[in-house]
Design an enzyme around this catalytic site. Sequence first.
Site, PDB file in Angstrom:
ATOM      1  N   SER A  31       0.823  -1.218   0.000  1.00 38.29           N
ATOM      2  CA  SER A  31       0.000   0.000   0.000  1.00 38.29           C
ATOM      3  C   SER A  31       0.853   1.263   0.000  1.00 38.29           C
ATOM      4  CB  SER A  31      -0.866   0.054   1.263  1.00 38.29           C
ATOM      5  OG  SER A  31      -1.829  -0.940   1.249  1.00 38.29           O
ATOM      6  N   HIS A  62      -3.427   0.261  -4.632  1.00 40.07           N
ATOM      7  CA  HIS A  62      -2.817  -0.908  -5.264  1.00 40.07           C
ATOM      8  C   HIS A  62      -3.158  -0.859  -6.762  1.00 40.07           C
ATOM      9  CE1 HIS A  62      -1.571  -3.393  -1.753  1.00 40.07           C
ATOM     10  NE2 HIS A  62      -2.313  -2.486  -1.157  1.00 40.07           N
ATOM     11  N   HIS A  84      -5.075  -9.343  -1.036  1.00 38.66           N
ATOM     12  CA  HIS A  84      -5.051  -9.715   0.380  1.00 38.66           C
ATOM     13  C   HIS A  84      -6.129 -10.761   0.648  1.00 38.66           C
ATOM     14  CE1 HIS A  84      -3.694  -5.540  -0.017  1.00 38.66           C
ATOM     15  NE2 HIS A  84      -2.902  -5.773   1.011  1.00 38.66           N
ATOM     16  N   TYR A  86      -8.200 -10.654   3.000  1.00 36.98           N
ATOM     17  CA  TYR A  86      -9.471 -10.032   3.402  1.00 36.98           C
ATOM     18  C   TYR A  86     -10.343  -9.626   2.218  1.00 36.98           C
ATOM     19  CZ  TYR A  86      -7.017  -5.563   2.643  1.00 36.98           C
ATOM     20  OH  TYR A  86      -6.300  -4.524   2.099  1.00 36.98           O
ATOM     21  N   GLU A  87      -9.752  -9.643   1.014  1.00 37.25           N
ATOM     22  CA  GLU A  87     -10.568  -9.324  -0.166  1.00 37.25           C
ATOM     23  C   GLU A  87     -11.473 -10.493  -0.553  1.00 37.25           C
ATOM     24  OE1 GLU A  87      -8.430  -6.769  -3.205  1.00 37.25           O
ATOM     25  OE2 GLU A  87      -6.759  -7.333  -1.915  1.00 37.25           O
ATOM     26  N   ALA A 114       2.762  -1.972   4.124  1.00 38.59           N
ATOM     27  CA  ALA A 114       2.508  -0.883   5.069  1.00 38.59           C
ATOM     28  C   ALA A 114       2.061  -1.540   6.368  1.00 38.59           C
ATOM     29  CB  ALA A 114       1.414   0.024   4.540  1.00 38.59           C
ATOM     30  N   MET A 215      -1.584  -6.729   7.303  1.00 36.41           N
ATOM     31  CA  MET A 215      -2.592  -7.681   6.802  1.00 36.41           C
ATOM     32  C   MET A 215      -2.100  -8.423   5.561  1.00 36.41           C
ATOM     33  SD  MET A 215      -5.810  -5.071   7.126  1.00 36.41           S
ATOM     34  CE  MET A 215      -6.022  -4.032   8.570  1.00 36.41           C
ATOM     35  N   SER A 216      -0.805  -8.599   5.448  1.00 36.51           N
ATOM     36  CA  SER A 216      -0.290  -9.246   4.228  1.00 36.51           C
ATOM     37  C   SER A 216       1.002  -9.985   4.531  1.00 36.51           C
ATOM     38  CB  SER A 216      -0.041  -8.185   3.152  1.00 36.51           C
ATOM     39  OG  SER A 216       1.015  -7.326   3.543  1.00 36.51           O
ATOM     40  N   ASN A 239       1.639   4.209  10.591  1.00 34.50           N
ATOM     41  CA  ASN A 239       0.910   4.798  11.728  1.00 34.50           C
ATOM     42  C   ASN A 239       1.408   4.137  12.990  1.00 34.50           C
ATOM     43  OD1 ASN A 239      -0.655   2.510  10.334  1.00 34.50           O
ATOM     44  ND2 ASN A 239      -1.447   2.478  12.422  1.00 34.50           N
ATOM     45  N   HIS A 251      -7.098   4.393   6.500  1.00 34.74           N
ATOM     46  CA  HIS A 251      -6.351   3.993   5.296  1.00 34.74           C
ATOM     47  C   HIS A 251      -5.652   5.207   4.675  1.00 34.74           C
ATOM     48  CE1 HIS A 251      -5.128   1.441   2.050  1.00 34.74           C
ATOM     49  NE2 HIS A 251      -5.844   2.082   1.138  1.00 34.74           N
TER      50      HIS A 251
HETATM   51  N1  HPA Z   1      -2.796  -2.396  11.435  1.00 34.65           N
HETATM   52  C1  HPA Z   1      -2.897  -3.337  10.490  1.00 34.65           C
HETATM   53  N2  HPA Z   1      -2.505  -3.155   9.244  1.00 34.65           N
HETATM   54  C2  HPA Z   1      -1.981  -1.960   8.934  1.00 34.65           C
HETATM   55  C3  HPA Z   1      -1.855  -0.929   9.872  1.00 34.65           C
HETATM   56  C4  HPA Z   1      -2.290  -1.162  11.196  1.00 34.65           C
HETATM   57  O1  HPA Z   1      -2.199  -0.295  12.092  1.00 34.65           O
HETATM   58  N3  HPA Z   1      -1.299   0.127   9.242  1.00 34.65           N
HETATM   59  C5  HPA Z   1      -1.106  -0.266   7.958  1.00 34.65           C
HETATM   60  N4  HPA Z   1      -1.514  -1.525   7.763  1.00 34.65           N
END
Ligand code: HPA
Length: 276
Positions: A31, A62, A84, A86-87, A114, A215-216, A239, A251
């Site tokens: 991302s 993406h 991902h 989750y998709e 990310a 998440m990847s 973050n 996001h």
């Molecule tokens: N949590 C999960 N996935 C993420 C985060 C997060 O804080 N930031 C970017 N991808």
Amino acid sequence: MERTLSGIERLAGIIHSKWAEQLQFGIILGSGLGGVAESVQNGFSIPYNELPGWPLSTVIGHAGRLIIGQLENKNVLVMQGRIHFYEGYSMQVVTMPIRVMQRLGIKDLIVTNAAGGVNPSFVPGDVMMITDHLNLMGMAGQNPLSGPNLEEFGPRFPDMSQAYDRDLMKITRSVSKIKGINLREGVYAGLSGPSFETPADLRFLRAVGVDAVGMSTVPEVTVARHGSMRVLGFSGISNKANLNGSTKTTHEEVLEAGRLIAPKIEAIIHGVLSVI
Ligand code: HPA
């Protein structure tokens, strides 16, 4: 859509017919990191939707294409955008691009993502080299190697004791030092998402030694190691994980931090490829 050996071979054949030289590195851009692909030279791109059976990403940030060409005189296949779990895709479909890379004879994988910084000393914009991962998706029963083993790629029970390659990590440390990049290192936890973590989730992750969460990556690295690829991984810290619930995660901030992180990851990738 299911992963089949013939589907994997067909995709490898299409890519091979457009670029006959041996490809050396696979690079997955996460991302907000898609810009790294712009420095690929002498190459061309193929949108995922022109590759029959290639899973399509549905997430903003993406782009969804392959870029094949040269970086530092190495032949690379870059995935600008990944899909991902989750998709809604199966783990086998999520990791199918890795099987295509293996069929093309690619031996090395650089994977980026990310991630939220769980280590309190991390700040948005930091780059963390992944030294190990916590496979929480696998622990919850979602491992891409479930089902019949693909013997032609690797063993039933692949070793994961050195999922991230020590030699590549060593090179990365020295490259980062030369380039003046403050490289962080740590453990990445892969969760299925798409909801971000609760403060309790995050306190749990910190307690078990996690430095970054996303998440990847974990499924792809699992399949890469099954096929004996060498792996180098980076998390761009987008973050600060919010262990006490005082701020929200969005996001948009993930994409914004990507603008700080991408030049650093690009410099590291160039540096590593130039010395290998
Ligand atoms: N949590 C999960 N996935 C993420 C985060 C997060 O804080 N930031 C970017 N991808």
